[in-house]
Design an enzyme around this catalytic site. Sequence first.
Site, PDB file in Angstrom:
ATOM      1  N   ARG A  45       1.000  -1.298   0.299  1.00  0.00           N
ATOM      2  CA  ARG A  45      -0.131  -0.244  -0.311  1.00  0.00           C
ATOM      3  C   ARG A  45       1.366   1.381  -0.287  1.00  0.00           C
ATOM      4  NH1 ARG A  45       2.752   1.648   3.411  1.00  0.00           N
ATOM      5  NH2 ARG A  45       1.454   3.288   3.393  1.00  0.00           N
ATOM      6  N   GLY A  46       0.670   2.569  -0.211  1.00  0.00           N
ATOM      7  CA  GLY A  46       1.395   3.890  -0.682  1.00  0.00           C
ATOM      8  C   GLY A  46       0.894   4.040  -1.650  1.00  0.00           C
ATOM      9  N   ALA A  47       0.283   5.563  -1.861  1.00  0.00           N
ATOM     10  CA  ALA A  47       0.230   5.280  -3.957  1.00  0.00           C
ATOM     11  C   ALA A  47       1.936   5.292  -3.975  1.00  0.00           C
ATOM     12  CB  ALA A  47       0.134   7.250  -3.917  1.00  0.00           C
ATOM     13  N   ARG A  88      -7.631  -0.175  -6.283  1.00  0.00           N
ATOM     14  CA  ARG A  88      -8.021   0.812  -5.761  1.00  0.00           C
ATOM     15  C   ARG A  88      -7.890   2.313  -6.290  1.00  0.00           C
ATOM     16  NH1 ARG A  88      -4.233   0.791  -0.547  1.00  0.00           N
ATOM     17  NH2 ARG A  88      -6.261   2.391   0.140  1.00  0.00           N
ATOM     18  N   GLN A 197      -1.422   2.575  10.353  1.00  0.00           N
ATOM     19  CA  GLN A 197      -0.507   2.547   9.415  1.00  0.00           C
ATOM     20  C   GLN A 197       0.673   3.261  10.240  1.00  0.00           C
ATOM     21  OE1 GLN A 197      -2.856   3.200   8.705  1.00  0.00           O
ATOM     22  NE2 GLN A 197      -3.292   2.448   5.793  1.00  0.00           N
ATOM     23  N   ASP A 238      -1.883  10.748  -1.745  1.00  0.00           N
ATOM     24  CA  ASP A 238      -2.146   9.677  -2.389  1.00  0.00           C
ATOM     25  C   ASP A 238      -2.796  10.748  -3.880  1.00  0.00           C
ATOM     26  OD1 ASP A 238      -2.934   8.438   0.231  1.00  0.00           O
ATOM     27  OD2 ASP A 238      -2.819   7.184  -1.592  1.00  0.00           O
ATOM     28  N   ASN A 248      -5.229  12.260   0.785  1.00  0.00           N
ATOM     29  CA  ASN A 248      -4.351  11.751   2.118  1.00  0.00           C
ATOM     30  C   ASN A 248      -4.966  11.060   3.278  1.00  0.00           C
ATOM     31  OD1 ASN A 248      -1.506  10.647   2.205  1.00  0.00           O
ATOM     32  ND2 ASN A 248      -1.506  11.796   4.350  1.00  0.00           N
ATOM     33  N   LYS A 249      -4.020   9.435   3.364  1.00  0.00           N
ATOM     34  CA  LYS A 249      -4.714   8.864   4.955  1.00  0.00           C
ATOM     35  C   LYS A 249      -5.725  10.207   5.686  1.00  0.00           C
ATOM     36  CE  LYS A 249      -4.545   5.730   4.928  1.00  0.00           C
ATOM     37  NZ  LYS A 249      -5.630   4.907   4.212  1.00  0.00           N
TER      38      LYS A 249
HETATM   39  O1  MRU Z   1      -4.451   3.212   2.061  1.00  0.00           O
HETATM   40  P1  MRU Z   1      -2.509   3.387   2.179  1.00  0.00           P
HETATM   41  O2  MRU Z   1      -2.009   2.527   3.579  1.00  0.00           O
HETATM   42  O3  MRU Z   1      -1.926   2.562   0.747  1.00  0.00           O
HETATM   43  O4  MRU Z   1      -2.828   4.907   2.359  1.00  0.00           O
HETATM   44  C1  MRU Z   1      -1.427   5.585   2.435  1.00  0.00           C
HETATM   45  C2  MRU Z   1      -0.869   7.205   2.204  1.00  0.00           C
HETATM   46  O5  MRU Z   1      -2.560   7.689   2.532  1.00  0.00           O
HETATM   47  C3  MRU Z   1       0.059   7.317   2.089  1.00  0.00           C
HETATM   48  O6  MRU Z   1       0.276   8.834   3.050  1.00  0.00           O
HETATM   49  C4  MRU Z   1       0.306   7.913   0.928  1.00  0.00           C
HETATM   50  O7  MRU Z   1      -0.119   7.339  -0.541  1.00  0.00           O
HETATM   51  C5  MRU Z   1       1.091   8.183   1.276  1.00  0.00           C
HETATM   52  S1  MRU Z   1       2.718   6.920   0.765  1.00  0.00           S
HETATM   53  C6  MRU Z   1       4.158   7.912  -0.127  1.00  0.00           C
END
Ligand code: MRU
Length: 358
Positions: A45-47, A88, A197, A238, A248-249
Amino acid sequence: MLPTIAREGDVVVMIDQRKLPARELYVRCKTAPDVARAIKTMVIRGAPAIGVAAALGLAVGMRRSKATGTQKFAAEFQKTCELMASTRPTAVNLFWAIERMKRSFATGVRAGGSVDQIKDRLDREAQLIHDEDVASCRAMGAFGAAVVPDDARILTHCNAGALATAGYGTALGVIRGAVEQGKRVAVFADETRPFLQGARLTAWELVRDGIQTTVITDNMAGALMRQKKVDLVVVGADRIAANGDTANKIGTYGVAVLAREHQIPFYVAAPLSTVDLHTPDGAHIPIEERDAREVTHVGGAQLAPEGALIWNPAFDVTPHQYIGGIITERGILRPPYVESLKRAVDNVPGPRDPAYIS
Ligand code: MRU
């Protein structure tokens, strides 16, 4: 560096982020559907990491194709791209990486390449996407370190670290960059309900790096700021819309509002692959809603009663007015973001232009 994702022959190997920090297990994806499932179920996960995974998944998936003619091969490729795109919806890096792979495929077809030559081309493009992501993170780290004072107490939300990228991280890349420049830092990691996370992944990464890390629950950030214990907030993204509004999250927006109230600088760190100039503003960013069980249960324990309605958006949008700067691989962008984002994406003028680098 942390082994987030790598290709081993025709297999994509990922550390299973659902199991951290308790167990360090690796998932081996042999097919494109394996990779798509890994993205959907948060193995990775993470963009930026999602984008890299999709690219590697497409390369590995197409490598296994039995098609002999380009037409059949192209039809399979299109279906595999659609599968990846369905995993996603919010992180635009996913769609950016798929587009790059599509362009590479089209160039191969235009050049009259054979199926095998197009497979080689896809392999190279996916690896390039991976390697460029690490390089972007390092550049972000070097630029971003400039806004980190010595002895900084930095609050971050979610995980925008090595685990969320091909390596090094965006927000955590900025922290690592500051440390590499000899600055002392202490990090506060929001635990980041519901998927945790921050507590599970950010703290794990930073502790491994020997960076002082204090985990707080999300509702403690306000008190921490009021007690003047935060000098700076850095988060990832994201999707950044053309006007700078940033998804973002979930919980990031609240942190940004608190930072503004307490006059604490709030920065977003993200590669330009996270910038979506086709989306005019935050209201147009699709926000993923995830399974209610993520909210009702933690580690198998039930927290909320049956029958309670649950709302579980995975992301929120921070309006651009709250963002002091966007740290990218081309420098630190400043408002008005409509202009600085476009110039950075178009790469005019050069990355060291003082107009958008502090
Ligand atoms: O749901 P996730 O864990 O994929 O969400 C991740 C985030 O919101 C991160 O902050 C974002 O993707 C940046 S990662 C460099």
